[in-house]
Motif scaffolding. Sequence first.
Motif, PDB file in Angstrom:
ATOM      1  N   ALA A  58       0.746  -1.052  -0.114  1.00  0.00           N
ATOM      2  CA  ALA A  58      -0.114   0.143  -0.011  1.00  0.00           C
ATOM      3  C   ALA A  58       0.828   1.224   0.004  1.00  0.00           C
ATOM      4  N   CYS A  59       2.265   1.173   0.658  1.00  0.00           N
ATOM      5  CA  CYS A  59       2.661   2.318   0.880  1.00  0.00           C
ATOM      6  C   CYS A  59       3.459   2.607  -0.523  1.00  0.00           C
ATOM      7  N   TYR A  60       3.870   1.500  -1.088  1.00  0.00           N
ATOM      8  CA  TYR A  60       4.633   1.738  -2.390  1.00  0.00           C
ATOM      9  C   TYR A  60       3.577   2.389  -3.511  1.00  0.00           C
ATOM     10  N   CYS A  61       2.342   1.974  -3.457  1.00  0.00           N
ATOM     11  CA  CYS A  61       1.358   2.498  -4.374  1.00  0.00           C
ATOM     12  C   CYS A  61       0.832   3.883  -4.073  1.00  0.00           C
ATOM     13  N   GLY A  63       3.210   5.753  -2.707  1.00  0.00           N
ATOM     14  CA  GLY A  63       4.323   6.838  -3.217  1.00  0.00           C
ATOM     15  C   GLY A  63       4.313   6.737  -4.668  1.00  0.00           C
ATOM     16  N   ALA A  64       4.052   5.868  -5.575  1.00  0.00           N
ATOM     17  CA  ALA A  64       3.721   5.917  -6.970  1.00  0.00           C
ATOM     18  C   ALA A  64       2.787   6.930  -7.468  1.00  0.00           C
ATOM     19  N   VAL A  65       1.533   6.878  -6.620  1.00  0.00           N
ATOM     20  CA  VAL A  65       0.658   8.038  -6.979  1.00  0.00           C
ATOM     21  C   VAL A  65       1.206   9.382  -6.549  1.00  0.00           C
ATOM     22  N   ILE A  66       1.921   9.663  -5.559  1.00  0.00           N
ATOM     23  CA  ILE A  66       2.582  10.939  -5.153  1.00  0.00           C
ATOM     24  C   ILE A  66       3.544  11.136  -6.338  1.00  0.00           C
ATOM     25  N   LEU A  67       4.291  10.185  -6.568  1.00  0.00           N
ATOM     26  CA  LEU A  67       5.437  10.766  -7.772  1.00  0.00           C
ATOM     27  C   LEU A  67       4.868  11.237  -9.097  1.00  0.00           C
TER      28      LEU A  67
END
Length: 187
Positions: A58-61, A63-67
Amino acid sequence: QVDVAAMVQLFGYVDVTDTGFIVAVLSIAFNPFFWNVVARWEHKTRALSQTFGSPRAACYCLGAVILLLNCVRSHCFTEAMKSQPKLEGWDCHWTYYSGLAISAVGTLFVTSSFLALGFTGTFLGDYFGILMEEKVTSFPFSILDNPMYWGSTAIYLGWSLMHASPAGLLLTAVVAISYTIAVLYEG
């Protein structure tokens, strides 16, 4: 008393009613609002962790959205600068290279922050229950609080100077204000 004549002259170059400028302001303000709301929601509900099967996924997802949102913000920022007039007196080598140097320092802060925190430390892993063993105090945290925020602001400042853009300078102020509010909210 503050002499605001220079600011008045600078703002004479900026059309704050331009659609591209307004979109840039909204994208700048939206990003920290979004990630703080989503992170706090996750912390209270664990809904993302459940949806993605684990806190790390969930954190990686997120993070991808934030990027992705940061790419959109940077694009909107650049397009708003391009649609507004340049400040002729600043369209020179000295200003360009000063902006380049400021952007380089900002990039150093952002990159070194990321390397010190890692992906989950950078992208709100603590709200997902992914905690670091101890507080990071190495460079750049040893010389500056919130170096990723201020490094990002420096990148936008440098980019604005490189383009001799009064609109960019005003948008950089919006970035700084948004991050200041985010720091207050996060703290």
